[in-house]
Design an enzyme around this catalytic site. Structure first.
Site, PDB file in Angstrom:
ATOM      1  N   LYS A 100       0.844  -1.193   0.000  1.00 49.00           N
ATOM      2  CA  LYS A 100       0.000   0.000   0.000  1.00 49.00           C
ATOM      3  C   LYS A 100       0.884   1.248   0.000  1.00 49.00           C
ATOM      4  CE  LYS A 100       0.306   2.302   4.156  1.00 49.00           C
ATOM      5  NZ  LYS A 100       1.742   2.071   4.336  1.00 49.00           N
ATOM      6  N   SER A 130       8.330 -11.888  -1.869  1.00 50.94           N
ATOM      7  CA  SER A 130       7.654 -10.601  -1.931  1.00 50.94           C
ATOM      8  C   SER A 130       8.347  -9.667  -2.908  1.00 50.94           C
ATOM      9  CB  SER A 130       7.601  -9.946  -0.551  1.00 50.94           C
ATOM     10  OG  SER A 130       6.909  -8.707  -0.606  1.00 50.94           O
ATOM     11  N   GLY A 135      10.559  -1.965   4.840  1.00 46.98           N
ATOM     12  CA  GLY A 135      11.018  -0.872   5.682  1.00 46.98           C
ATOM     13  C   GLY A 135      10.935   0.508   5.072  1.00 46.98           C
ATOM     14  N   GLY A 149       7.748   1.946   4.266  1.00 52.55           N
ATOM     15  CA  GLY A 149       6.390   2.450   4.421  1.00 52.55           C
ATOM     16  C   GLY A 149       5.397   1.980   3.393  1.00 52.55           C
ATOM     17  N   LEU A 150       5.660   0.824   2.756  1.00 54.17           N
ATOM     18  CA  LEU A 150       4.766   0.322   1.718  1.00 54.17           C
ATOM     19  C   LEU A 150       3.925  -0.868   2.181  1.00 54.17           C
ATOM     20  CD1 LEU A 150       7.110   0.621  -1.388  1.00 54.17           C
ATOM     21  CD2 LEU A 150       5.342   2.212  -0.627  1.00 54.17           C
ATOM     22  N   SER A 156       4.681  -3.768   3.753  1.00 47.59           N
ATOM     23  CA  SER A 156       5.151  -5.130   3.462  1.00 47.59           C
ATOM     24  C   SER A 156       4.716  -6.114   4.542  1.00 47.59           C
ATOM     25  CB  SER A 156       6.671  -5.146   3.301  1.00 47.59           C
ATOM     26  OG  SER A 156       7.324  -4.696   4.479  1.00 47.59           O
ATOM     27  N   GLU A 190      -0.394  -8.136  12.614  1.00 54.20           N
ATOM     28  CA  GLU A 190       0.240  -6.818  12.724  1.00 54.20           C
ATOM     29  C   GLU A 190       0.474  -6.424  14.180  1.00 54.20           C
ATOM     30  OE1 GLU A 190       0.759  -3.963   9.759  1.00 54.20           O
ATOM     31  OE2 GLU A 190       1.701  -5.920   9.897  1.00 54.20           O
ATOM     32  N   ASP A 245      -3.050  -0.508   7.065  1.00 54.69           N
ATOM     33  CA  ASP A 245      -2.243  -1.284   6.116  1.00 54.69           C
ATOM     34  C   ASP A 245      -2.887  -2.631   5.817  1.00 54.69           C
ATOM     35  OD1 ASP A 245      -0.544   0.847   6.419  1.00 54.69           O
ATOM     36  OD2 ASP A 245       1.252  -0.345   6.749  1.00 54.69           O
TER      37      ASP A 245
END
Length: 511
Positions: free
Chosen positions: A74, A206, A211, A213-214, A216, A262, A273
């Site tokens: 995201k 993946s 790390g 901010g997407l 993961s 999470e 996220d």
């Protein structure tokens, strides 16, 4: 377009969902055939064993074909930092995804294995040795439809001897990463499975950078959640005949357990996220009161837009940038208040566009792009930009290919560029395969980015959420574990399992 509120979906209250359909039925017809010939003890959706007739299946045979679960990363499109202070934000899925290959082992095996090769994690647990007694006590046992908003500290403590053995000889930072991922998996496995759970290898690849901010970790949590819910037969899809309400309930079920993952990794996640990774498309997210759940509206008609995602390769600290803005607010509350209000207005304006008529028109995309430019300027005024981000923005502006803003906390990290529709590249153009295709501004920009040490990702914004490839076959070729793990880099993974050559193979929950 209708936004879908996720706060009100409560799953089911028993073995059947609210539509009256059997919530424990298998994923696909193939699975029904498989399970009718399986040998006796196997977990139900509630984790208890159920007796099934045997039909002479050899113990060396697998119990189910391999399958793959995938979920997107995201990016925050509008509203970062202001969202920390009670304003709205829009986050959207990107087409970079995580892939979890699940290979069921024969009944004679009693192990569960993680092979997360991108981060170097490999670990095996003996299923009978895990702390089932703690997780299955009547006051602790969770159902697949439960809403869990915090971790049970007693259960976390019961897991610790089994987490401490994960990567004990690696460096501290890497060991912390491995044990966080292992904790997320094991908490979900113990919550959704039983001591009779089938032995399985979970192999992860993946294409999402870690790390920066997407999302993961949320993408991985969604993959794990979905895989385990499928294996305990708490999902009955995706399939073309699913009613919209049932599909939404199942997505919410996945999302709830992904949030638990999470919690294990981040301690206090916002939930945005995993919501984006589960549902795809985009969400409008706002939390005015941190003692209450956030308001989340899923924007299922968010248009798929061409996006250039660029990593500045400048390390950043989310905590430091958030603290910087917090200090500025404490010092200049009126000024920062106006900036937050302006950012909120941008988010609301974008929301009106993407929920209105023809959000993918040239006029509306231009409107969205201009809002991104203003949003970046306001974030810069809060002090969260960086010279590398400003240099990138300058290069994009000079090329004329689109509109750029930082995404996430800033201070480095990534930026997103919404490409102008008339200049958006066809597949492969941005990788230099069409030097004379008329996409020269993009190719020139690519060369500049490479020369100055930026890393670019060609992606799209607003696509599908969690999906399943069952069985794990693309173009009539079974995806074996060794082949999957040997794929070279994110490009190799996408080439192997991304489905661009066999789009009908992947199935998605689409309300």
């Amino acid at each position: 377009m209708n936004g879908v509120k996720t706060n009100g979906v409560n799953g089911v209250n028993g073995s059947r969902n609210r539509n009256g359909s059997d919530a424990q039925r298998p994923l696909l017809k193939d699975q029904k055939i498989q399970t009718s010939s399986q040998a006796s003890a196997s977990p139900t959706a509630n984790g208890h064993s159920a007796t099934r007739p045997t039909h002479g299946r050899k113990e060396s045979n697998p119990l189910a074909p391999p399958f793959i679960v995938s979920a997107p990363g995201k990016t925050i499109v509008y509203g970062e930092h202001a969202v920390v202070h009670g304003k709205a934000a829009i986050a959207a899925a990107i087409s970079l995804r995580s892939y979890l290959l699940c290979t069921t082992l024969s009944k004679s095996k009693r192990t569960v294995t993680l092979r997360f090769s991108d981060i170097g994690l490999e670990h095996v647990w003996n299923i009978p040795d895990l702390p089932w007694a703690a997780f299955q006590r009547p006051n602790k046992r969770k159902r697949y439809y439960d809403l869990i908003t915090s971790l049970d500290e007693e259960l976390v403590e019961a897991m610790q001897p089994h987490i401490a053995t994960v990567s004990p000889d690696t460096k501290a930072e890497k060991r912390k990463q491995h044990q966080a991922a292992a904790s997320a998996f094991l908490y979900l496995f113990l919550s959704l499975g039983s001591e009779h759970s089938q032995a399985c290898i979970y192999a992860l690849r993946s294409a999402i950078p870690v790390g920066v901010g997407l999302g993961s970790s949320a993408s991985v949590s969604v993959c794990i959640s979905t895989a385990l819910l499928l294996q305990c037969r708490a999902l009955s899809g995706p399939h073309p005949d699913q009613q919209s309400r049932e599909t939404e309930e199942q997505l919410e079920r996945i999302n709830r357990w992904a949030f638990v993952g999470e919690l294990c990794i981040h301690g206090n996640p916002s939930g945005v996220d995993n919501t984006v990774a589960t549902n795809g498309h985009a969400v409008l997210f706002q939390r005015r009161d941190y003692s209450r759940p956030p308001a989340v509206s899923i924007l299922r008609d968010f248009p798929e837009l061409p996006l250039l995602l660029v990593d500045t390769c400048q390390a950043k600290s989310t905590a430091a940038e958030v603290a910087k803005v917090g200090q500025l607010k404490a010092t200049h509350p009126a000024v920062t208040g106006h900036i937050f209000d302006a950012i909120d207005s941008i988010t609301r304006s974008a929301h009106e566009v993407v929920t209105g008529d023809d959000p993918g028109s040239l006029e509306n995309i231009t409107h969205l792009g201009e809002l991104m430019t203003v949003n970046h300027a306001l974030l810069s005024s809060l002090g969260v930009s960086h010279p590398r981000l400003e240099r990138l923005r300058h290069l994009v502006d000079e090329s004329g290919v689109g509109w750029t803003k930082l995404t996430g906390a800033g201070g480095g990290g990534c930026a997103i560029t919404l490409l102008r529709p008339d200049l958006a590249p066809a597949a492969g153009q941005l990788n230099g395969e069409a030097a004379h295709s008329g996409a020269s501004p993009l190719l020139d920009l690519q060369r500049q980015l490479e020369e100055e040490g930026f890393t670019k990702y060609e992606t799209t914004l607003g696509g599908d959420g969690v999906g399943v490839l069952y069985p794990a076959i693309i173009n009539d070729e079974e995806i074996e574990q060794d082949m999957f793990l040997a794929a070279e880099g994110r490009e190799g993974v996408e080439e192997l399992v991304g489905g661009k050559y066999d789009r009908e193979a992947w199935k998605y929950w689409r309300p």
